[in-house]
Design a protein around this motif. Sequence first.
Motif, PDB file in Angstrom:
ATOM      1  N   TYR A   1       0.864  -1.172   0.000  1.00  0.00           N
ATOM      2  CA  TYR A   1       0.000   0.000   0.000  1.00  0.00           C
ATOM      3  C   TYR A   1       0.906   1.229   0.000  1.00  0.00           C
ATOM      4  O   TYR A   1       1.807   1.351   0.824  1.00  0.00           O
ATOM      5  N   CYS A   2       0.717   2.130  -0.958  1.00  0.00           N
ATOM      6  CA  CYS A   2       1.642   3.250  -1.106  1.00  0.00           C
ATOM      7  C   CYS A   2       0.977   4.593  -0.830  1.00  0.00           C
ATOM      8  O   CYS A   2      -0.235   4.677  -0.636  1.00  0.00           O
ATOM      9  N   THR A   3       1.779   5.656  -0.825  1.00  0.00           N
ATOM     10  CA  THR A   3       1.264   6.996  -0.546  1.00  0.00           C
ATOM     11  C   THR A   3       0.267   7.448  -1.605  1.00  0.00           C
ATOM     12  O   THR A   3      -0.652   8.205  -1.309  1.00  0.00           O
ATOM     13  N   HIS A   4       0.434   6.992  -2.838  1.00  0.00           N
ATOM     14  CA  HIS A   4      -0.519   7.355  -3.892  1.00  0.00           C
ATOM     15  C   HIS A   4      -1.898   6.775  -3.579  1.00  0.00           C
ATOM     16  O   HIS A   4      -2.915   7.434  -3.749  1.00  0.00           O
ATOM     17  N   MET A   5      -1.920   5.535  -3.111  1.00  0.00           N
ATOM     18  CA  MET A   5      -3.185   4.899  -2.747  1.00  0.00           C
ATOM     19  C   MET A   5      -3.821   5.615  -1.558  1.00  0.00           C
ATOM     20  O   MET A   5      -5.033   5.817  -1.519  1.00  0.00           O
ATOM     21  N   ALA A   6      -2.995   5.990  -0.606  1.00  0.00           N
ATOM     22  CA  ALA A   6      -3.508   6.710   0.564  1.00  0.00           C
ATOM     23  C   ALA A   6      -4.103   8.049   0.141  1.00  0.00           C
ATOM     24  O   ALA A   6      -5.159   8.453   0.636  1.00  0.00           O
ATOM     25  N   ALA A   7      -3.457   8.737  -0.783  1.00  0.00           N
ATOM     26  CA  ALA A   7      -3.966  10.027  -1.258  1.00  0.00           C
ATOM     27  C   ALA A   7      -5.324   9.859  -1.927  1.00  0.00           C
ATOM     28  O   ALA A   7      -6.246  10.636  -1.681  1.00  0.00           O
ATOM     29  N   VAL A   8      -5.467   8.842  -2.752  1.00  0.00           N
ATOM     30  CA  VAL A   8      -6.739   8.602  -3.429  1.00  0.00           C
ATOM     31  C   VAL A   8      -7.838   8.329  -2.403  1.00  0.00           C
ATOM     32  O   VAL A   8      -8.955   8.824  -2.524  1.00  0.00           O
ATOM     33  N   GLU A   9      -7.541   7.588  -1.369  1.00  0.00           N
ATOM     34  CA  GLU A   9      -8.535   7.269  -0.360  1.00  0.00           C
ATOM     35  C   GLU A   9      -8.899   8.457   0.522  1.00  0.00           C
ATOM     36  O   GLU A   9      -9.944   8.466   1.141  1.00  0.00           O
ATOM     37  N   ASN A  10      -8.035   9.466   0.584  1.00  0.00           N
ATOM     38  CA  ASN A  10      -8.288  10.596   1.466  1.00  0.00           C
ATOM     39  C   ASN A  10      -8.776  11.853   0.736  1.00  0.00           C
ATOM     40  O   ASN A  10      -8.866  12.909   1.339  1.00  0.00           O
TER      41      ASN A  10
END
Length: 74
Positions: free
Chosen positions: A19-28
């Motif tokens: 799980y990467c920062t790009h995925m976290a950004a999309v979720e937030n």
Amino acid sequence: MTEELMACPGPHHVHRNAYCTHMAAVENVTDDRTLDAFPSEVEDDAEPENCDCDGLGGFPCWPCVHTGRKELPN
């Protein structure tokens, strides 16, 4: 994380299947299409469960700083 499949072409996800920062950004991303980079885990001024401020001699712990409950001294 959502129940839907997520993928990212970034090296952290590609090479480590992590799980990467790009995925976290999309979720937030919020409803108004802005990014909440540091989403608050605590909605009110309640002390986070893992608060360790008492053991730090007046210095705020990371959970309190991260949630915006306290600020780091200059």
